[in-house]
Design a protein around this motif. Structure first.
Motif, PDB file in Angstrom:
ATOM      1  N   ASP A  33       2.557   7.838   9.471  1.00  0.00           N
ATOM      2  CA  ASP A  33       3.082   9.134  10.111  1.00  0.00           C
ATOM      3  C   ASP A  33       3.560  10.139   8.938  1.00  0.00           C
ATOM      4  OD1 ASP A  33       3.692   7.615  12.380  1.00  0.00           O
ATOM      5  OD2 ASP A  33       5.173   6.664  11.833  1.00  0.00           O
ATOM      6  N   LEU A  34       2.722  10.174   7.985  1.00  0.00           N
ATOM      7  CA  LEU A  34       3.018  11.411   6.887  1.00  0.00           C
ATOM      8  C   LEU A  34       1.861  12.584   7.344  1.00  0.00           C
ATOM      9  CD1 LEU A  34       3.163   9.424   3.747  1.00  0.00           C
ATOM     10  CD2 LEU A  34       5.081  10.369   4.885  1.00  0.00           C
ATOM     11  N   THR A  35       2.485  13.741   6.767  1.00  0.00           N
ATOM     12  CA  THR A  35       1.402  14.804   6.723  1.00  0.00           C
ATOM     13  C   THR A  35       0.652  14.942   5.471  1.00  0.00           C
ATOM     14  OG1 THR A  35       3.102  16.189   5.668  1.00  0.00           O
ATOM     15  CG2 THR A  35       3.255  16.162   8.295  1.00  0.00           C
ATOM     16  N   ASP A  36      -0.200  15.785   5.689  1.00  0.00           N
ATOM     17  CA  ASP A  36      -1.080  15.995   4.394  1.00  0.00           C
ATOM     18  C   ASP A  36      -0.133  16.432   3.289  1.00  0.00           C
ATOM     19  OD1 ASP A  36      -3.212  15.400   5.914  1.00  0.00           O
ATOM     20  OD2 ASP A  36      -3.717  17.469   6.339  1.00  0.00           O
ATOM     21  N   GLN A  38       3.184  15.640   2.894  1.00  0.00           N
ATOM     22  CA  GLN A  38       3.943  14.723   2.197  1.00  0.00           C
ATOM     23  C   GLN A  38       3.015  13.758   1.357  1.00  0.00           C
ATOM     24  OE1 GLN A  38       5.423  13.619   6.012  1.00  0.00           O
ATOM     25  NE2 GLN A  38       7.595  13.827   5.644  1.00  0.00           N
ATOM     26  N   ALA A  39       1.641  13.501   1.805  1.00  0.00           N
ATOM     27  CA  ALA A  39       0.889  12.505   1.118  1.00  0.00           C
ATOM     28  C   ALA A  39       0.568  13.097  -0.147  1.00  0.00           C
ATOM     29  CB  ALA A  39      -0.447  12.252   1.839  1.00  0.00           C
ATOM     30  N   GLY A  40       0.798  14.325  -0.553  1.00  0.00           N
ATOM     31  CA  GLY A  40       0.397  14.883  -1.578  1.00  0.00           C
ATOM     32  C   GLY A  40       1.722  15.024  -2.717  1.00  0.00           C
ATOM     33  N   CYS A  49       1.344  10.355  -6.369  1.00  0.00           N
ATOM     34  CA  CYS A  49       1.624  10.631  -4.882  1.00  0.00           C
ATOM     35  C   CYS A  49       0.599   9.715  -4.247  1.00  0.00           C
ATOM     36  CB  CYS A  49       1.102  12.217  -4.458  1.00  0.00           C
ATOM     37  SG  CYS A  49      -0.587  12.331  -4.717  1.00  0.00           S
ATOM     38  N   LEU A  50       1.116   9.549  -2.859  1.00  0.00           N
ATOM     39  CA  LEU A  50       0.535   8.671  -1.879  1.00  0.00           C
ATOM     40  C   LEU A  50      -0.998   8.856  -1.681  1.00  0.00           C
ATOM     41  CD1 LEU A  50       3.487   7.851   0.423  1.00  0.00           C
ATOM     42  CD2 LEU A  50       2.549   6.284  -1.051  1.00  0.00           C
ATOM     43  N   GLY A  51      -1.356  10.144  -1.442  1.00  0.00           N
ATOM     44  CA  GLY A  51      -2.754  10.271  -1.279  1.00  0.00           C
ATOM     45  C   GLY A  51      -3.602  10.063  -2.344  1.00  0.00           C
ATOM     46  N   LEU A 168      10.364   9.096  -0.935  1.00  0.00           N
ATOM     47  CA  LEU A 168      10.109  10.403   0.100  1.00  0.00           C
ATOM     48  C   LEU A 168      10.979  10.381   0.958  1.00  0.00           C
ATOM     49  CD1 LEU A 168       8.414  12.508   0.557  1.00  0.00           C
ATOM     50  CD2 LEU A 168       6.691  11.076   1.842  1.00  0.00           C
ATOM     51  N   ASP A 169      11.221   9.202   2.028  1.00  0.00           N
ATOM     52  CA  ASP A 169      12.067   9.304   3.215  1.00  0.00           C
ATOM     53  C   ASP A 169      12.664   7.877   3.600  1.00  0.00           C
ATOM     54  OD1 ASP A 169       9.958   7.537   3.941  1.00  0.00           O
ATOM     55  OD2 ASP A 169       9.375   9.259   5.570  1.00  0.00           O
ATOM     56  N   GLY A 170      12.588   6.994   2.546  1.00  0.00           N
ATOM     57  CA  GLY A 170      13.439   5.879   2.838  1.00  0.00           C
ATOM     58  C   GLY A 170      12.601   4.827   3.586  1.00  0.00           C
TER      59      GLY A 170
END
Length: 175
Positions: A33-36, A38-40, A49-51, A168-170
Motif C-alpha cells: 500500500d505504499l506510493t512510489d 513513500q518507497a523512496g 529506503c524500502l524501494g 514511516l507509518d507505524g
C-alpha cells in the motif's frame, strides 16, 4: 520450468527455496500500500529506503545466481573505481523514474530465475572460487553456501525494511 511454492522440488532444495520464499515475502510485504514516493523515503538515520532495499536485494540475488552459473561474472571488488561504487550506491535508493511496481517486478523475475536455477543445479556441493574482495576471508564457496548467503541477506534486509516501514507509518510486518 516455473517453480511455485517448491512444487517439483524436494528435500534440501525444497527447504532452501521455502526459506528464501518466506524472507522474500516479508521483504515485499513491507511495501504494501505504499506510493512510489513513500518507497523512496529515508525514515531513519540510515541512507536506506524500502524501494532501495528491494533493489539491493534484487541485485544481490541476481549477482550470486549469475556467480553460480559463471563465477567470473562477479568480478574483482578490489579493482572497482569510484564510479563503480557510486553505481552500487544507487542500488540503495529509488532513482528518478523508478517505480515501486517496477522494482517489485524486477525482484519477482530475479526470484523466478533463482528458483529455477536451484531446482536445476546438478550439485549443491559444487565449489566456486570467490571473487577478490577486502571482506572475503575465504577463497571458495559451494553452491549451497551461496544460496545460504542469499537467504541470509534477504532475511537481514527484510528486518531492516520492517524498521523503515514502522518508522514511516507505524505498519509492521509481524505483530
Amino acid at each position: 520450468m516455473d517453480i511455485k511454492d517448491g512444487q517439483g522440488v524436494t528435500g534440501e532444495r525444497a527447504d532452501l527455496l521455502a526459506m528464501l520464499a518466506k524472507h522474500r515475502h516479508f521483504l515485499r510485504f513491507t511495501t504494501r500500500d505504499l506510493t512510489d514516493e513513500q518507497a523512496g523515503l529515508r525514515t531513519t538515520a540510515s541512507e536506506l529506503c524500502l524501494g532501495g532495499l528491494i533493489k539491493h536485494v534484487t541485485a544481490v540475488e541476481r549477482n550470486w545466481a549469475d556467480f553460480i552459473v559463471d563465477p567470473s561474472t562477479m568480478g574483482d571488488f578490489t579493482e572497482m573505481t569510484e564510479e563503480d561504487w557510486a553505481r552500487r550506491a544507487d542500488e540503495f535508493r529509488m532513482l528518478p523514474g523508478e517505480t515501486l511496481a517496477g522494482v517489485l517486478d524486477d525482484y519477482s523475475e530475479v526470484a523466478r530465475r533463482t528458483d529455477e536455477l536451484v531446482a536445476a543445479l546438478p550439485d549443491l556441493d559444487a565449489v566456486r572460487p570467490l571473487p577478490k574482495a577486502p571482506w572475503n576471508t575465504e577463497t571458495h564457496w559451494s553452491n549451497r553456501r551461496v544460496l545460504l548467503h542469499v537467504i541470509t541477506e534477504t532475511a537481514q534486509h527484510a528486518g531492516h525494511a520492517d524498521i523503515i516501514r514502522e518508522s514511516l507509518d507505524g505498519a509492521k510486518s509481524m505483530g
